[in-house]
Scaffold this motif. Structure first.
Motif: not given
Length: 78
Positions: A46-62
């Motif tokens: 229930g989030i936007s595609s941009e939010e999903a992309r941002g969360h995935l990028a943050d997760a991979l970085y962390r």
């Protein structure tokens, strides 16, 4: 069926993933385990595609930073 021995690398990965924020961990699991793309993850959570992309990028970085931290002794950070 006997339990498969866990490799140290898998244990390190699980430990690193446990340090992610819940939303980052969820997005990462949906991408890695279920093979969902940004739009599928967005729809499921229930989030936007941009939010999903941002969360995935943050997760991979962390995740990368945490695995690096686990691999190096504390005195090599200086």
């Amino acid at each position: 069926m006997p339990n498969t021995p866990r490799t140290p690398r898998l244990d390190q990965l699980e430990k690193a993933a446990s340090r992610l924020r819940p939303i980052e961990r969820e997005v990462l699991l949906l991408s890695a385990r279920e093979g969902l793309r940004y739009d599928g993850i967005a729809e499921r959570l229930g989030i936007s595609s941009e939010e999903a992309r941002g969360h995935l990028a943050d997760a991979l970085y962390r995740l990368d930073r945490e695995l690096e931290r686990q691999a190096r002794p504390w005195w090599k950070f200086w």
